[in-house]
Design a protein around this motif. Structure first.
Motif, PDB file in Angstrom:
ATOM      1  N   LYS A 187      18.270  15.038  -3.648  1.00 50.18           N
ATOM      2  CA  LYS A 187      17.488  14.310  -2.389  1.00 50.18           C
ATOM      3  C   LYS A 187      17.213  12.789  -2.445  1.00 50.18           C
ATOM      4  N   VAL A 188      17.254  12.190  -1.385  1.00 44.98           N
ATOM      5  CA  VAL A 188      16.680  10.731  -1.468  1.00 44.98           C
ATOM      6  C   VAL A 188      15.212  10.777  -0.965  1.00 44.98           C
ATOM      7  N   VAL A 189      14.447  10.164  -1.518  1.00 38.19           N
ATOM      8  CA  VAL A 189      13.246  10.300  -0.727  1.00 38.19           C
ATOM      9  C   VAL A 189      12.590   8.808  -0.551  1.00 38.19           C
ATOM     10  N   ASP A 190      12.270   8.494   0.523  1.00 39.72           N
ATOM     11  CA  ASP A 190      11.860   7.293   0.947  1.00 39.72           C
ATOM     12  C   ASP A 190      10.199   7.252   0.954  1.00 39.72           C
ATOM     13  N   HIS A 191       9.572   6.630  -0.005  1.00 40.69           N
ATOM     14  CA  HIS A 191       8.017   6.732  -0.217  1.00 40.69           C
ATOM     15  C   HIS A 191       7.248   5.966   0.875  1.00 40.69           C
ATOM     16  N   PHE A 192       7.810   4.955   1.528  1.00 37.21           N
ATOM     17  CA  PHE A 192       7.312   4.535   2.907  1.00 37.21           C
ATOM     18  C   PHE A 192       7.372   5.218   3.905  1.00 37.21           C
ATOM     19  N   SER A 193       7.836   6.400   4.145  1.00 33.92           N
ATOM     20  CA  SER A 193       7.986   6.969   5.426  1.00 33.92           C
ATOM     21  C   SER A 193       7.116   8.462   5.143  1.00 33.92           C
ATOM     22  N   GLY A 194       6.602   9.061   6.149  1.00 38.49           N
ATOM     23  CA  GLY A 194       6.227  10.387   6.098  1.00 38.49           C
ATOM     24  C   GLY A 194       4.440  10.232   6.344  1.00 38.49           C
ATOM     25  N   PHE A 195       4.002  11.453   6.484  1.00 37.34           N
ATOM     26  CA  PHE A 195       2.619  11.406   6.696  1.00 37.34           C
ATOM     27  C   PHE A 195       1.634  10.622   5.895  1.00 37.34           C
ATOM     28  N   PHE A 196       1.886  11.093   4.671  1.00 37.83           N
ATOM     29  CA  PHE A 196       0.836  10.274   3.492  1.00 37.83           C
ATOM     30  C   PHE A 196       1.015   8.886   3.367  1.00 37.83           C
ATOM     31  N   ALA A 197       2.311   8.435   3.526  1.00 36.18           N
ATOM     32  CA  ALA A 197       2.819   7.229   3.464  1.00 36.18           C
ATOM     33  C   ALA A 197       1.855   6.345   4.515  1.00 36.18           C
ATOM     34  N   PHE A 198       1.815   7.021   5.896  1.00 33.10           N
ATOM     35  CA  PHE A 198       1.208   6.364   6.858  1.00 33.10           C
ATOM     36  C   PHE A 198      -0.242   6.323   6.586  1.00 33.10           C
ATOM     37  N   ILE A 199      -0.727   7.629   5.939  1.00 34.60           N
ATOM     38  CA  ILE A 199      -2.288   7.498   5.610  1.00 34.60           C
ATOM     39  C   ILE A 199      -2.641   6.398   4.492  1.00 34.60           C
ATOM     40  N   LEU A 200      -1.930   6.408   3.457  1.00 32.63           N
ATOM     41  CA  LEU A 200      -2.101   5.561   2.342  1.00 32.63           C
ATOM     42  C   LEU A 200      -2.107   3.973   2.959  1.00 32.63           C
ATOM     43  N   ASP A 201      -1.021   3.738   3.758  1.00 30.81           N
ATOM     44  CA  ASP A 201      -1.051   2.392   4.662  1.00 30.81           C
ATOM     45  C   ASP A 201      -2.251   1.990   5.055  1.00 30.81           C
ATOM     46  N   GLY A 202      -2.925   2.996   5.953  1.00 29.88           N
ATOM     47  CA  GLY A 202      -3.969   2.939   6.783  1.00 29.88           C
ATOM     48  C   GLY A 202      -5.102   2.871   5.922  1.00 29.88           C
ATOM     49  N   HIS A 203      -5.368   3.587   4.611  1.00 33.46           N
ATOM     50  CA  HIS A 203      -6.436   3.392   3.774  1.00 33.46           C
ATOM     51  C   HIS A 203      -6.568   2.298   3.000  1.00 33.46           C
ATOM     52  N   MET A 204      -5.447   1.406   2.706  1.00 29.93           N
ATOM     53  CA  MET A 204      -5.380   0.252   1.863  1.00 29.93           C
ATOM     54  C   MET A 204      -5.268  -0.743   2.736  1.00 29.93           C
ATOM     55  N   HIS A 205      -4.598  -0.644   4.095  1.00 29.92           N
ATOM     56  CA  HIS A 205      -4.417  -1.965   4.790  1.00 29.92           C
ATOM     57  C   HIS A 205      -4.570  -2.078   6.163  1.00 29.92           C
ATOM     58  N   LEU A 206      -5.229  -0.883   6.874  1.00 27.68           N
ATOM     59  CA  LEU A 206      -5.463  -0.447   8.004  1.00 27.68           C
ATOM     60  C   LEU A 206      -4.042  -0.507   9.034  1.00 27.68           C
ATOM     61  N   TRP A 207      -2.984  -0.472   8.567  1.00 24.99           N
ATOM     62  CA  TRP A 207      -1.834  -0.533   9.199  1.00 24.99           C
ATOM     63  C   TRP A 207      -1.717  -2.173   9.625  1.00 24.99           C
ATOM     64  N   LEU A 208      -2.057  -2.998   9.007  1.00 25.88           N
ATOM     65  CA  LEU A 208      -1.796  -4.306   9.153  1.00 25.88           C
ATOM     66  C   LEU A 208      -0.995  -5.156   8.100  1.00 25.88           C
ATOM     67  N   PRO A 209      -0.416  -6.027   8.356  1.00 25.96           N
ATOM     68  CA  PRO A 209       0.282  -6.771   7.245  1.00 25.96           C
ATOM     69  C   PRO A 209      -0.604  -6.639   5.797  1.00 25.96           C
ATOM     70  N   LYS A 210       0.174  -6.198   4.964  1.00 24.91           N
ATOM     71  CA  LYS A 210      -0.675  -6.365   3.473  1.00 24.91           C
ATOM     72  C   LYS A 210      -1.587  -7.185   3.152  1.00 24.91           C
ATOM     73  N   LYS A 211      -1.222  -8.510   3.450  1.00 25.07           N
ATOM     74  CA  LYS A 211      -2.250  -9.475   2.795  1.00 25.07           C
ATOM     75  C   LYS A 211      -3.504  -9.541   3.614  1.00 25.07           C
ATOM     76  N   ILE A 212      -3.318  -9.407   4.963  1.00 26.33           N
ATOM     77  CA  ILE A 212      -4.560  -9.273   5.880  1.00 26.33           C
ATOM     78  C   ILE A 212      -5.360  -8.063   5.706  1.00 26.33           C
ATOM     79  N   GLY A 213      -4.708  -7.024   5.890  1.00 21.77           N
ATOM     80  CA  GLY A 213      -5.193  -5.384   5.748  1.00 21.77           C
ATOM     81  C   GLY A 213      -5.971  -5.386   4.283  1.00 21.77           C
ATOM     82  N   ALA A 214      -5.310  -5.985   3.206  1.00 21.75           N
ATOM     83  CA  ALA A 214      -6.272  -5.650   2.069  1.00 21.75           C
ATOM     84  C   ALA A 214      -7.380  -6.303   1.799  1.00 21.75           C
TER      85      ALA A 214
END
Length: 375
Positions: A112-139
């Motif tokens: 299997k090939v897995v994209d770590h930037f896709s899926g539910f938990f990738a979405f959750i982590l992006d929100g937790h760390m960056h608010l789903w904004l561009p990384k530099k701004i969100g962080a």
């Protein structure tokens, strides 16, 4: 204005400004708590049937995986137990790319090939760390908001203290009657819940800030007596390029490490980025924990072990301050306490998310009351 009124105003203003951010960070942190347990229900592709055959070498695994994802940088290869697939990890910084190729360790078949930037938990982590904004701004928004949230918690503790001792019970329990109005109930939800979770909520915010800011990480480490480098340092080779012989050093290293650490849960080898860089290996000694992992470094030509000046080295060489900082992530997600610890982290995050909501209702109720009185 008295000190208490000033602190109340500060508490309200800071709470209103950061409320949405704190709510999102808390809710996403709550969802993240049991990520490993939830993923275990649908990650069966990571398991294989053990065979009486030698496992793929790191160089062979890399060659197979590179045919699947050509043009991308191979970050490392993860070996676990005899019934686990080999994971070849790809990571590029610009543009950011993070995927894994899972291989049968005996046949080399791509599972299997897995994209770590896709899926539910990738979405959750992006929100937790960056608010789903561009990384530099969100962080930056998240980091500053959590720093402010710690001020809010401390000011909230001060405001929680009742002026009269007889009112202490009201701050500790929900003493509701049929005649109790919703404003009073909301006030109790904010103050009583806030009091009981304040210490652990402060701990989660504190550990999160350590991960957000290098300067804060450094300051905390040095303040508790840390003497090593805080940065993760991969030392340079010591040799001038002498090879071991017919076996590639990276391939020989797997056998060497399995013999030295037969009880290791996993061994993750990272390929040197340059000719002068040593091989970096992370050996996990516990399921679901990161703090007691061994970070080891080997000359990429001779496999001579090289010590790092960083606090991220062998766990047995870690001092008290090193261990405490290395525990930071495990404390943050509650893993340090096992399943019970994760449950506590889940509940604290969930209850923390209620504080901006009840606080906003408190502000609205008082503001609306003043407007009604004026009209």
């Amino acid at each position: 204005m008295t000190i208490r009124k000033f602190i109340l105003q500060l508490h309200k203003i800071l709470g209103l400004v950061t409320g949405v951010v704190v709510f999102i960070v808390a809710i996403t942190g709550c969802c993240w708590s049991f990520r490993e347990e939830i993923e275990s229900f649908y990650d069966g592709y990571k398991k294989v049937m053990p065979q009486e055959l030698p496992m793929l070498t790191p160089s062979k695994a890399r060659d197979i995986a590179m045919k699947v994802l050509p043009g991308h940088h191979v970050h490392g290869t993860l070996y676990q137990q005899a019934d686990d697939a080999i994971e070849v990890i790809f990571y590029d910084l610009e543009p950011e790319f993070y995927q894994s190729v899972f291989l049968d360790p005996y046949t080399g078949k791509v599972i299997k090939v897995v994209d770590h930037f896709s899926g539910f938990f990738a979405f959750i982590l992006d929100g937790h760390m960056h608010l789903w904004l561009p990384k530099k701004i969100g962080a930056q928004v998240v980091g500053i908001s959590i720093l402010v949230f710690m001020v809010i918690i401390i000011s909230g503790i001060f405001l929680w203290l009742p002026k009269k001792r007889k009112n202490l019970k009201q701050r500790l329990t929900f003493d509701w009657k049929q005649t109790t109005r919703w404003k009073r109930k909301n006030f109790d939800l904010h103050t009583v819940i806030g009091f009981y979770i304040c210490s652990l909520a402060l701990l989660l915010a504190f550990t999160g800030t350590i991960m957000s800011y290098t300067w804060f990480h450094y300051a905390v480490y040095k303040s508790i007596g840390g003497q090593k480098d805080v940065e993760f340092i991969i030392p340079a080779n010591k040799s001038n390029g002498q090879e071991l012989g017919n076996i590639l050093p990276m391939d020989a290293l797997v056998t060497k490490l399995r013999q030295e650490s037969p009880d290791a849960k996993s061994i993750e080898l990272h390929y040197p980025a340059t000719e002068n860089e040593s091989i970096y290996v992370e050996i996990s000694n516990s399921d679901g924990l990161y703090y007691n992992a061994d970070y080891r470094f080997f000359d990429q030509h001779t496999l001579e072990e090289i010590e790092t000046p960083s606090l991220y080295g062998k766990y047995e060489n870690a001092k008290a301050a090193d261990k405490l900082l290395r525990m930071n992530y495990d404390i943050h997600i509650g893993a340090i306490g096992g399943l019970a610890g994760k449950t506590i982290a889940f509940l604290i995050s969930l209850l923390t998310a209620t504080l901006p909501v009840t606080g906003a209702f408190l502000w609205y109720g008082r503001h609306y009351k003043k407007r009604s009185t004026n009209t």
